[in-house]
Write an enzyme that holds these catalytic residues in place. Structure first.
Site, PDB file in Angstrom:
ATOM      1  N   CYS A 114       0.854  -1.106   0.139  1.00  0.00           N
ATOM      2  CA  CYS A 114      -0.156   0.006   0.020  1.00  0.00           C
ATOM      3  C   CYS A 114       0.957   1.148  -0.165  1.00  0.00           C
ATOM      4  CB  CYS A 114      -1.058  -0.070   1.185  1.00  0.00           C
ATOM      5  SG  CYS A 114      -2.104  -1.324   1.072  1.00  0.00           S
ATOM      6  N   HIS A 258      -3.742   6.888   1.498  1.00  0.00           N
ATOM      7  CA  HIS A 258      -3.961   5.649   0.992  1.00  0.00           C
ATOM      8  C   HIS A 258      -5.544   5.124   1.429  1.00  0.00           C
ATOM      9  CE1 HIS A 258      -3.902   1.575   0.202  1.00  0.00           C
ATOM     10  NE2 HIS A 258      -3.785   0.943   1.429  1.00  0.00           N
ATOM     11  N   ASN A 288     -10.177  -0.856  -1.309  1.00  0.00           N
ATOM     12  CA  ASN A 288      -8.587  -0.666  -1.151  1.00  0.00           C
ATOM     13  C   ASN A 288      -7.819  -1.284  -2.383  1.00  0.00           C
ATOM     14  OD1 ASN A 288      -5.901  -0.951  -0.296  1.00  0.00           O
ATOM     15  ND2 ASN A 288      -6.451  -1.340   1.683  1.00  0.00           N
TER      16      ASN A 288
HETATM   17  N1  COA Z   1     -19.226  -9.307   7.235  1.00  0.00           N
HETATM   18  C1  COA Z   1     -19.964  -9.668   8.492  1.00  0.00           C
HETATM   19  N2  COA Z   1     -19.048  -9.996   9.538  1.00  0.00           N
HETATM   20  C2  COA Z   1     -17.717  -9.972   9.470  1.00  0.00           C
HETATM   21  C3  COA Z   1     -17.035  -9.674   8.394  1.00  0.00           C
HETATM   22  C4  COA Z   1     -17.651  -9.518   7.227  1.00  0.00           C
HETATM   23  N3  COA Z   1     -17.474  -9.065   6.345  1.00  0.00           N
HETATM   24  N4  COA Z   1     -15.841  -9.733   8.595  1.00  0.00           N
HETATM   25  C5  COA Z   1     -15.677 -10.228   9.928  1.00  0.00           C
HETATM   26  N5  COA Z   1     -16.794 -10.304  10.375  1.00  0.00           N
HETATM   27  C6  COA Z   1     -17.159 -10.680  11.930  1.00  0.00           C
HETATM   28  C7  COA Z   1     -16.234 -11.561  12.674  1.00  0.00           C
HETATM   29  O1  COA Z   1     -16.300 -12.846  12.196  1.00  0.00           O
HETATM   30  C8  COA Z   1     -16.400 -11.160  14.070  1.00  0.00           C
HETATM   31  O2  COA Z   1     -17.561 -11.730  14.425  1.00  0.00           O
HETATM   32  P1  COA Z   1     -17.535 -12.546  15.779  1.00  0.00           P
HETATM   33  O3  COA Z   1     -17.476 -11.342  16.653  1.00  0.00           O
HETATM   34  O4  COA Z   1     -18.833 -13.354  15.890  1.00  0.00           O
HETATM   35  O5  COA Z   1     -16.313 -13.428  15.954  1.00  0.00           O
HETATM   36  C9  COA Z   1     -16.786  -9.696  14.073  1.00  0.00           C
HETATM   37  O6  COA Z   1     -17.084  -9.359  12.555  1.00  0.00           O
HETATM   38  C10 COA Z   1     -15.626  -8.783  14.245  1.00  0.00           C
HETATM   39  O7  COA Z   1     -14.579  -9.139  13.773  1.00  0.00           O
HETATM   40  P2  COA Z   1     -13.186  -8.339  13.748  1.00  0.00           P
HETATM   41  O8  COA Z   1     -12.184  -8.879  12.796  1.00  0.00           O
HETATM   42  O9  COA Z   1     -12.878  -8.111  15.247  1.00  0.00           O
HETATM   43  O10 COA Z   1     -13.939  -6.847  13.009  1.00  0.00           O
HETATM   44  P3  COA Z   1     -13.210  -5.527  13.113  1.00  0.00           P
HETATM   45  O11 COA Z   1     -14.181  -4.499  13.850  1.00  0.00           O
HETATM   46  O12 COA Z   1     -11.733  -5.430  13.579  1.00  0.00           O
HETATM   47  O13 COA Z   1     -13.371  -5.369  11.568  1.00  0.00           O
HETATM   48  C11 COA Z   1     -11.693  -4.875   9.753  1.00  0.00           C
HETATM   49  C12 COA Z   1     -12.477  -5.791  10.676  1.00  0.00           C
HETATM   50  C13 COA Z   1     -10.897  -5.806   8.780  1.00  0.00           C
HETATM   51  C14 COA Z   1     -12.728  -4.168   9.187  1.00  0.00           C
HETATM   52  C15 COA Z   1     -10.862  -3.894  10.579  1.00  0.00           C
HETATM   53  O14 COA Z   1     -10.057  -4.683  11.569  1.00  0.00           O
HETATM   54  C16 COA Z   1     -10.137  -3.299   9.759  1.00  0.00           C
HETATM   55  O15 COA Z   1     -10.574  -2.400   9.198  1.00  0.00           O
HETATM   56  N6  COA Z   1      -8.740  -3.342  10.070  1.00  0.00           N
HETATM   57  C17 COA Z   1      -7.928  -2.615   9.066  1.00  0.00           C
HETATM   58  C18 COA Z   1      -7.649  -3.089   7.648  1.00  0.00           C
HETATM   59  C19 COA Z   1      -7.130  -2.461   6.721  1.00  0.00           C
HETATM   60  O16 COA Z   1      -7.147  -1.157   6.756  1.00  0.00           O
HETATM   61  N7  COA Z   1      -6.374  -3.069   5.799  1.00  0.00           N
HETATM   62  C20 COA Z   1      -5.966  -2.436   4.834  1.00  0.00           C
HETATM   63  C21 COA Z   1      -4.478  -1.972   5.346  1.00  0.00           C
HETATM   64  S1  COA Z   1      -3.601  -1.436   3.902  1.00  0.00           S
END
Ligand code: COA
Length: 331
Positions: A114, A258, A288
């Protein structure tokens, strides 16, 4: 010493629009979850019969060259940022060079995820400052959708990443404007927090049934760790760019982060107390797109008249590696 200026910027995204409603049909997810956690409403996924990383880059380059008012043959060197090259090797830089009909000029590939576009911009800027080249093509292009696990198991990553290409023509200038500085960082301790494990070279065979069964060729991300580091590093590296140039936050005319996740961009915006019209986001429409996200955003911001002569533009990125980077540009 010469400075380098972005004289033209262009982009290309695949025609195939994938909405959150489309994802609801193939995995257990909802539009509300995706919008609330990422800000993404739709993204583009490539058409395997039509799009390649290098041909998308070619289309973006032609738009950038047109806008710069140069001919393709004026390009003296290519810096191509991608972590999703068409082949394992050679890199996509030479494929782009061939498609542009520029056989003979140098083509360098950058693999900094990224942050790749800002790393590429920095490399091109150094070549121009030293006088080695006057016109350099800087590209970020990715096809991430073919590495995504589109089942429910992979939903936390597959709703985020997408495909596209952006390109910038960087040219030497004697004027006191252009790229003011670039700032590059990395911390390999976190390499496995966001990565694709296979096919890698350090295995008995490059491809095996275990890899297919274990889905180790899919993108893997520890979203929570990425999020926590991203918000800290974005802020640090923007401050670094401001301090280096004797600027303060209020001097920024447009921040183009980004497009990692809208929550990350909003967090950074709040930290710097920037009004909405000083931060450009288009992740809602494109997801992204890794190294392509900044040039796609810059190209759209320019089209919308949000980048004007004399503006102070701040670019900032964070991603796999971890890597993070920024640049201040006087347009
Ligand atoms: N749809 C529905 N539910 C989802 C899901 C989706 N697409 N993806 C994950 N979940 C669920 C998980 O299974 C989890 O369920 P549980 O509580 O029953 O176990 C719940 O949602 C929470 O998951 P979690 O991974 O803790 O969510 P989060 O709030 O951390 O959000 C991201 C996940 C990936 C959106 C978040 O961590 C994030 O934005 N991280 C940064 C990612 C990023 O910017 N990457 C690019 C970098 S260049």
């Amino acid at each position: 010493m010469k400075k380098s200026r972005i004289t033209g910027i262009g982009h290309y995204v695949p025609e195939n629009v994938v909405t959150n409603a489309d994802l609801e049909k193939i995995m257990d997810t909802t539009n509300d979850w995706i919008v609330e956690r990422t800000g993404i409403e739709a993204r583009r996924w490539f058409n395997p019969d039509k799009d390649t990383v290098s041909n998308m880059a070619t289309r973006a380059t032609k738009m950038a060259a047109d806008r710069a008012g140069i001919e393709i043959k004026d390009i003296e060197f290519i810096v191509f940022a991608t972590i999703t090259p068409d082949y394992f090797f050679p890199g996509s830089g030479v494929l782009l060079q061939r498609e542009l009909g520029l056989q003979g000029i140098g083509a360098l590939d950058i693999r900094n995820a990224c942050s790749g576009f800002i790393y590429a911009l920095s490399v091109a800027d150094q070549f121009i400052k030293t006088g080695m080249y006057k016109t350099v093509l800087v590209v970020g292009a990715e096809i991430q959708s073919s590495a995504l696990d589109k089942s429910t198991e992979g939903r936390s990553s597959s709703v985020i990443f997408a495909d596209g290409a952006g390109a910038a023509i960087l040219q030497a200038t004697d004027e006191d404007r252009g790229v003011l500085s670039t700032h590059l960082h990395a911390d390999g301790d976190y390499a496995e927090e966001l990565y694709v494990h296979d096919p890698g070279s350090s295995r008995k065979t490059r491809l095996s049934k275990d890899m297919l069964d274990g889905k180790t060729f899919n993108l893997t991300m520890n979203g929570n760790t990425v999020f926590k580091h991203a918000v800290v590093r974005f802020s640090e590296v923007i401050n670094e760019a401001l301090q280096e140039n004797g600027h303060v936050t209020e001097d920024i005319d447009l921040l183009i982060p980004h497009q990692a996740n809208l929550r990350i961009s909003n967090f950074v915006q709040r930290q710097f107390k920037l009004p909405d019209d000083k931060v450009f986001n288009n992740i809602m429409h494109y997801g992204n797109t890794t190294a392509a996200s900044i040039p796609i955003a810059m190209s759209e911001a320019w089209e919308k008249g949000k980048i004007k002569e004399g503006d102070l533009i701040c670019l900032a990125a964070f991603g796999s590696g971890f890597t993070w980077a920024s640049s201040l540009i006087r347009w």
